[in-house]
Design a protein around this motif. Structure first.
Motif, mmCIF file in Angstrom:
data_model
loop_
_atom_site.group_PDB
_atom_site.id
_atom_site.type_symbol
_atom_site.label_atom_id
_atom_site.label_comp_id
_atom_site.label_asym_id
_atom_site.label_seq_id
_atom_site.Cartn_x
_atom_site.Cartn_y
_atom_site.Cartn_z
ATOM 1 N N VAL A 93 5.340 21.157 3.427
ATOM 2 C CA VAL A 93 6.248 21.743 2.433
ATOM 3 C C VAL A 93 7.671 21.722 2.979
ATOM 4 O O VAL A 93 8.542 22.443 2.509
ATOM 5 N N GLY A 94 7.898 20.873 3.985
ATOM 6 C CA GLY A 94 9.164 20.889 4.683
ATOM 7 C C GLY A 94 10.235 19.969 4.150
ATOM 8 O O GLY A 94 11.311 19.878 4.742
ATOM 9 N N ASP A 95 9.967 19.261 3.062
ATOM 10 C CA ASP A 95 10.973 18.410 2.434
ATOM 11 C C ASP A 95 11.388 19.000 1.101
ATOM 12 O O ASP A 95 10.553 19.538 0.359
ATOM 13 N N SER A 96 12.663 18.877 0.778
ATOM 14 C CA SER A 96 13.176 19.513 -0.438
ATOM 15 C C SER A 96 12.554 18.958 -1.705
ATOM 16 O O SER A 96 12.498 19.639 -2.723
ATOM 17 N N PHE A 97 12.045 17.712 -1.647
ATOM 18 C CA PHE A 97 11.449 17.126 -2.850
ATOM 19 C C PHE A 97 9.978 17.497 -3.014
ATOM 20 O O PHE A 97 9.442 17.462 -4.122
ATOM 21 N N VAL A 98 9.322 17.848 -1.925
ATOM 22 C CA VAL A 98 7.869 18.052 -1.982
ATOM 23 C C VAL A 98 7.491 19.270 -2.812
ATOM 24 O O VAL A 98 6.636 19.187 -3.705
ATOM 25 N N GLY A 99 8.111 20.419 -2.508
ATOM 26 C CA GLY A 99 7.745 21.638 -3.228
ATOM 27 C C GLY A 99 7.892 21.500 -4.733
ATOM 28 O O GLY A 99 6.914 21.681 -5.485
ATOM 29 N N PRO A 100 9.078 21.178 -5.224
ATOM 30 C CA PRO A 100 9.249 21.080 -6.681
ATOM 31 C C PRO A 100 8.469 19.943 -7.317
ATOM 32 O O PRO A 100 7.763 20.153 -8.305
ATOM 33 N N TYR A 101 8.589 18.724 -6.796
ATOM 34 C CA TYR A 101 8.066 17.547 -7.491
ATOM 35 C C TYR A 101 6.579 17.314 -7.268
ATOM 36 O O TYR A 101 5.839 17.019 -8.210
ATOM 37 N N VAL A 102 6.136 17.409 -6.014
ATOM 38 C CA VAL A 102 4.736 17.124 -5.709
ATOM 39 C C VAL A 102 3.827 18.252 -6.180
ATOM 40 O O VAL A 102 2.833 18.022 -6.890
ATOM 41 N N TYR A 103 4.202 19.487 -5.809
ATOM 42 C CA TYR A 103 3.295 20.600 -6.073
ATOM 43 C C TYR A 103 3.528 21.273 -7.426
ATOM 44 O O TYR A 103 2.603 21.364 -8.243
ATOM 45 N N TYR A 104 4.722 21.751 -7.693
ATOM 46 C CA TYR A 104 4.920 22.501 -8.942
ATOM 47 C C TYR A 104 4.894 21.596 -10.175
ATOM 48 O O TYR A 104 4.305 21.962 -11.199
ATOM 49 N N TRP A 105 5.506 20.438 -10.097
ATOM 50 C CA TRP A 105 5.420 19.505 -11.235
ATOM 51 C C TRP A 105 3.964 19.094 -11.442
ATOM 52 O O TRP A 105 3.452 19.108 -12.571
ATOM 53 N N ASN A 113 -2.742 29.201 6.782
ATOM 54 C CA ASN A 113 -3.853 28.727 7.626
ATOM 55 C C ASN A 113 -3.499 27.469 8.426
ATOM 56 O O ASN A 113 -4.337 26.941 9.165
ATOM 57 N N GLY A 114 -2.264 26.993 8.276
ATOM 58 C CA GLY A 114 -1.789 25.896 9.111
ATOM 59 C C GLY A 114 -2.076 24.497 8.610
ATOM 60 O O GLY A 114 -1.714 23.512 9.274
ATOM 61 N N THR A 115 -2.702 24.371 7.438
ATOM 62 C CA THR A 115 -2.995 23.026 6.933
ATOM 63 C C THR A 115 -1.819 22.421 6.175
ATOM 64 O O THR A 115 -1.817 21.214 5.903
ATOM 65 N N LEU A 116 -0.841 23.244 5.816
ATOM 66 C CA LEU A 116 0.440 22.752 5.316
ATOM 67 C C LEU A 116 1.492 23.100 6.350
ATOM 68 O O LEU A 116 1.636 24.266 6.716
ATOM 69 N N VAL A 117 2.219 22.097 6.828
ATOM 70 C CA VAL A 117 3.210 22.330 7.874
ATOM 71 C C VAL A 117 4.614 22.311 7.276
ATOM 72 O O VAL A 117 4.809 22.014 6.095
ATOM 73 N N GLN A 118 5.594 22.640 8.109
ATOM 74 C CA GLN A 118 6.973 22.753 7.630
ATOM 75 C C GLN A 118 7.872 21.625 8.129
ATOM 76 O O GLN A 118 9.084 21.654 7.921
ATOM 77 N N ASP A 119 7.285 20.627 8.747
ATOM 78 C CA ASP A 119 8.062 19.492 9.226
ATOM 79 C C ASP A 119 8.329 18.514 8.079
ATOM 80 O O ASP A 119 7.496 18.324 7.197
ATOM 81 N N SER A 120 9.476 17.862 8.131
ATOM 82 C CA SER A 120 9.791 16.826 7.157
ATOM 83 C C SER A 120 9.002 15.570 7.474
ATOM 84 O O SER A 120 8.890 15.171 8.639
#
Length: 452
Positions: A214-226, A262-269
């Motif tokens: 979840v560490g990239d600005s495009f991932v949260g909005p476009y991949v998951y919420y969209w 739980n560590g399966t989603l990391v914060q690295d780009s």
């Protein structure tokens, strides 16, 4: 053969130039900012046959522009690189506003990674004509425009007028590591519920392995919420809305917070060296756009997975609901209404969107049907991907959720300024949803939208 091709291009250029002249396009104009009605839906500058066209591209599209230069030596072109408007930087809009003020300097063609630029590029501002040229009012042949994948040009269409050409489609698929799934005895998840359940098992049984970031600005909005059909970025006329109380939004927020915890989603780009070093061989599965194929998995400077390791599966969806997905970009080519060599611009646009050469150089799925077929067949024939790569990408391309909006600003900036720092400080997404929503709505108001 090369001489014949140059002859045909020269004849075509003469024909276009003659047509523009017949329409009064060659009338003089002041600074290229105003001119006689071209008959193409926009006023045009005086045409200068044979003049150099200036093309702005990002680093990833530079090879395509250079390929055009090599294959079209009779078309003078100057290639300049810029950030491509990545991350919603607004560089494109800011630079064009400066050229509007000076009355000169506009590039002839601009590539942008963002699909929302038509919302401003199609409008007159402060007495200046719109930067983007209308493309479907006679300038480009309708038969050519009809070659784009259905819906590909929708984000660049304003009141029935097309202002940009999609370079590539970027539907989200589920990438997976076949050897790891086989080794751990896991099935490929099909739904968001399966994905969350897999994260629980993976965290308990194989800590350190991941299901995404979840560490990239495009991932949260476009991949998951969209992809979750979350209505957090919607536009109806001039009214913008962002609904985090919708059930789809809340379920996705809960899912992400659970998996970060739980560590399966990391914060690295995914573009960072740390991600490559720590996780290249620990990605069990990861939702992401089609262009991950070349940008990550086949990139020697990134994940660079061994052949046969990575596969693309159909997109995740909520159990019992529409089988839809998100979309991450899919860059756009814009022609300048100020160009003094529209004939050359037309030749360039057709090459970079529809030629086999451009298709083979694209990291992602081309938006032009014939080019897409070439790209998919090339990927499938390479033997690099496990499973039915072509079938899953085609499924995703026809399944993008239509409820996402395309206002004149990007959702990436609010996510980057609010959510990413919050996660880094140990907060959850749920903790900062109110601040995230407020930032999105503030950006909408600054851009002149009514909000609700």
């Amino acid at each position: 053969m090369a001489t014949q091709r140059r002859s045909r291009r020269f004849t075509k250029t003469l024909a276009i130039t003659a047509g523009l002249a017949a329409l009064g396009l060659l009338s003089a104009c002041s600074g290229g900012s105003t001119g006689t009605d071209s008959g193409f839906g926009f006023p045009s500058a005086e045409q200068e046959d044979g003049s150099t066209i200036t093309v702005w591209v990002d680093a990833s599209r530079e090879p395509i522009a250079k390929a055009f230069q090599e294959e079209n030596p009779d078309v003078p072109i100057s290639i300049e690189t810029y950030d491509g408007n990545s991350g919603g930087s607004d560089t494109f809009k800011t630079k064009m506003a400066l050229f509007d003020q000076s009355g000169e300097g506009w590039p002839d063609v601009v590539f942008s990674t963002q699909t929302n630029d038509a919302s401003w590029a199609a409008k007159e501002t402060n007495g200046n004509q719109a930067f983007a040229a209308a493309l479907n009012k006679g300038y480009l042949d309708q038969s050519f425009l009809d070659g784009f994948t259905d819906g590909a040009l929708d984000p660049m269409t304003v009141d029935g007028t097309v202002y940009g050409l999609r370079n590539d489609l970027a539907p989200v698929v589920l990438w997976y590591n076949k050897p790891l799934l086989d080794q751990f005895g896991y099935d490929i998840p099909k739904t968001w519920e399966d994905y969350e359940a897999l994260s629980t098992k993976l965290a308990a049984e194989h800590p350190g392995y991941i299901l995404g970031t979840v560490g990239d600005s495009f991932v949260g909005p476009y991949v998951y919420y969209w992809g979750a059909q979350a209505p957090i970025f919607q536009l109806d006329g001039n009214t913008f809305s962002s609904n985090f109380d919708d059930e789809h939004s809340k379920k996705m927020t809960d899912l992400l917070d659970t998996m970060v915890a739980n560590g399966t989603l990391v914060q690295d780009s995914v573009f960072g060296s740390d991600f490559v070093t720590k996780y290249s061989d620990k990605i069990v599965a990861m939702p992401g756009p089609a262009w991950y194929s070349g940008a990550l998995f086949q990139n020697p400077d990134s994940v660079n997975a061994p052949a046969g390791t990575i596969g693309a599966a159909d997109p995740l969806y909520w159990s019992g609901e529409d089988e839809v997905t998100g979309n991450v970009g899919g860059g756009v080519w814009y022609a300048s209404s100020h160009s003094k060599n529209l004939a050359a611009v037309k030749t360039f646009l057709e090459f970079v969107t529809s030629s086999d050469t451009a298709a083979k150089l694209n990291a992602g799925l081309p938006a032009y049907d014939s080019a897409a077929s070439t790209w998919l067949d090339t990927q499938a024939a390479s033997g690099f991907f496990a499973g039915d790569f072509k079938g899953s990408v085609q499924t995703a391309a026809s399944s993008v959720w239509g409820g996402w909006g395309f206002p004149s600003f990007s959702p990436e900036t609010a996510y980057a300024s609010v959510v990413i720092p919050a996660l880094a400080s140990g907060k959850t997404i749920a903790d900062v949803v109110p601040a995230w929503q407020e930032e999105i709505l503030n950006e909408a108001q600054v851009q002149g939208y009514d909000t609700k």
